[in-house]
Design a protein around this motif. Structure first.
Motif, short mmCIF file in Angstrom:
data_model
loop_
_atom_site.label_atom_id
_atom_site.label_comp_id
_atom_site.label_asym_id
_atom_site.label_seq_id
_atom_site.Cartn_x
_atom_site.Cartn_y
_atom_site.Cartn_z
N PRO A 27 -17.35 3.83 -2.59
CA PRO A 27 -17.05 4.48 -3.86
C PRO A 27 -18.23 5.30 -4.33
O PRO A 27 -19.38 5.06 -3.94
CB PRO A 27 -16.77 3.30 -4.79
CG PRO A 27 -17.56 2.17 -4.20
CD PRO A 27 -17.50 2.37 -2.72
N GLN A 50 -12.59 8.38 -9.61
CA GLN A 50 -11.82 7.50 -8.73
C GLN A 50 -10.44 7.28 -9.35
O GLN A 50 -10.31 7.23 -10.57
CB GLN A 50 -12.52 6.15 -8.56
CG GLN A 50 -13.89 6.25 -7.90
CD GLN A 50 -14.49 4.89 -7.66
OE1 GLN A 50 -14.03 4.12 -6.82
NE2 GLN A 50 -15.54 4.56 -8.41
N ASP A 54 -5.42 4.70 -5.56
CA ASP A 54 -6.04 5.08 -4.28
C ASP A 54 -7.12 4.09 -3.90
O ASP A 54 -7.24 3.68 -2.73
CB ASP A 54 -6.64 6.47 -4.37
CG ASP A 54 -5.60 7.57 -4.28
OD1 ASP A 54 -4.46 7.27 -3.84
OD2 ASP A 54 -5.91 8.72 -4.63
N ARG A 55 -7.93 3.71 -4.88
CA ARG A 55 -9.09 2.86 -4.58
C ARG A 55 -8.67 1.45 -4.17
O ARG A 55 -9.29 0.84 -3.29
CB ARG A 55 -9.99 2.79 -5.82
CG ARG A 55 -11.32 2.10 -5.59
CD ARG A 55 -12.22 2.96 -4.73
NE ARG A 55 -13.08 2.14 -3.88
CZ ARG A 55 -13.74 2.60 -2.84
NH1 ARG A 55 -13.60 3.85 -2.49
NH2 ARG A 55 -14.50 1.80 -2.13
N TYR A 56 -7.59 0.94 -4.77
CA TYR A 56 -7.26 -0.47 -4.57
C TYR A 56 -5.92 -0.70 -3.88
O TYR A 56 -5.47 -1.84 -3.77
CB TYR A 56 -7.30 -1.21 -5.91
CG TYR A 56 -8.69 -1.16 -6.51
CD1 TYR A 56 -9.75 -1.81 -5.89
CD2 TYR A 56 -8.95 -0.44 -7.68
CE1 TYR A 56 -11.04 -1.75 -6.40
CE2 TYR A 56 -10.23 -0.39 -8.21
CZ TYR A 56 -11.27 -1.04 -7.56
OH TYR A 56 -12.53 -0.97 -8.07
N THR A 135 -7.85 -6.02 -4.65
CA THR A 135 -7.01 -4.94 -4.17
C THR A 135 -5.56 -5.43 -4.14
O THR A 135 -5.28 -6.60 -4.45
CB THR A 135 -7.42 -4.52 -2.75
OG1 THR A 135 -7.11 -5.59 -1.84
CG2 THR A 135 -8.91 -4.21 -2.66
#
Length: 314
Positions: A27, A50, A54-56, A135
């Motif tokens: 990240p 972020q 998308d990130r998790y 996540t």
């Protein structure tokens, strides 16, 4: 020749598995509050934003996202059915900030054909969330901790409101209060263990203190950014099942919520004389206690709203 061909074939067969096993990109580094700002005057999000899904690994619950296309000089978000409450999640664009911050945004939540979003619980604004490392794959309940201030409509359709909400281990407590619709300015300020939510009508004027939160939290990092969510009348009420709802994307349920952000800007709030976040580990207990015993004057629940605003600055 035959051996070479076989080796190439084996590599070609193996390559997709190698690519699938590659670790995700790291990240972006935390940003200082002074570097948080974005005027949204380009045509794309800058790389330091972020996006939560998308990130998790969650489904993308944004029907639309663009910069400068739907609304000139602004970020434009249209959420699908969803919510930020208890264990439920929804669209969230964020940057990680360390320590104290003062983040402000000029925003508008509206409908496609009118100045007020359709339906109920259609809101957008600023949120500060404690990262929990979860996540979609390792998610577990009762791990959400965040605070926000949003503008839009709440339980009563057609009535513009400001909502503030605090969530502690996925238990949410909210306040809805009337506020003029259209463009508004929102503000989240963190000073030590005190966090404040403020708003004012567009065009300046005095800030209004809409909520104050106190959380004895030793983690200096928070994910700070923009949220937007709405509910659809096509989705019937049912017992809440976050594990299922967070993983469900309903693109057919009718929604009417358009969230626009003209700008976000950041700065450090005035010091209260206690560098809570940079204390050496050996002094952590004393710094924690200093937040409890009143050395941070902003943790005094009896401090008048006007004095809180004066200490936070214009």
């Amino acid at each position: 020749m035959t051996i070479t061909i076989l080796r190439r074939a084996a590599l070609a067969a193996t390559l997709p598995f190698l690519l699938a096993a590659a670790p995700p990109s790291p990240p972006p580094a935390p940003v200082a509050p002074e570097a948080f700002g974005d005027e949204f005057d380009g045509k794309a999000l800058s790389a330091d934003w972020q996006i939560f899904h998308d990130r998790y690994g969650w489904p993308n619950k944004l029907k639309a996202l663009d910069v400068g296309t739907s609304t000139a000089g602004a970020l434009h978000l249209e959420p699908y059915h969803g919510a930020w409450v208890r264990d439920l999640n929804a669209p969230f664009l964020f940057k990680t900030v360390e320590g104290d911050f003062d983040i402000r945004a000029r925003v508008r939540m509206r409908g496609k054909d009118g100045p007020i979003a359709g339906g109920t619980w259609s809101l957008g604004g600023l949120m500060a969330r404690l990262p929990n490392g979860m996540t979609e794959k390792n998610w577990e309940p009762r791990r959400e901790n965040w605070h926000f201030i949003t503008a839009g409509v709440g339980h009563e359709a057609g009535k513009p409101m400001i909502e503030t909400k605090g969530t502690y281990n996925s238990y949410s407590s909210l306040k809805l209060r009337p506020f003029p619709g259209g463009w508004v300015e929102l503000r989240l300020v963190r000073v030590g263990t005190a966090l404040f939510a403020l708003a004012r009508p567009d065009g300046g004027g005095p800030w209004q203190l809409r909520d104050r939160f106190y959380r004895m939290e030793m983690n200096p990092f928070m994910q700070v950014g923009l949220i937007a969510y709405t509910t659809s009348p096509d989705v019937p009420p049912a017992p809440e099942d976050a594990a299922k709802e967070n993983r469900t994307l309903d693109t057919t349920a009718k929604v009417d919520a358009l969230f626009e952000v003209d700008w976000v800007r950041g700065q450090r709030p005035p010091s209260v004389g206690l560098d809570y976040w940079k204390a050496p580990r050996s002094d952590g207990a004393r710094q924690w206690y200093a937040q409890v015993n009143g050395e941070n004057p902003l943790t005094d629940p009896n401090l008048p709203a006007a004095e809180v605003i004066r200490r936070l600055g214009i």
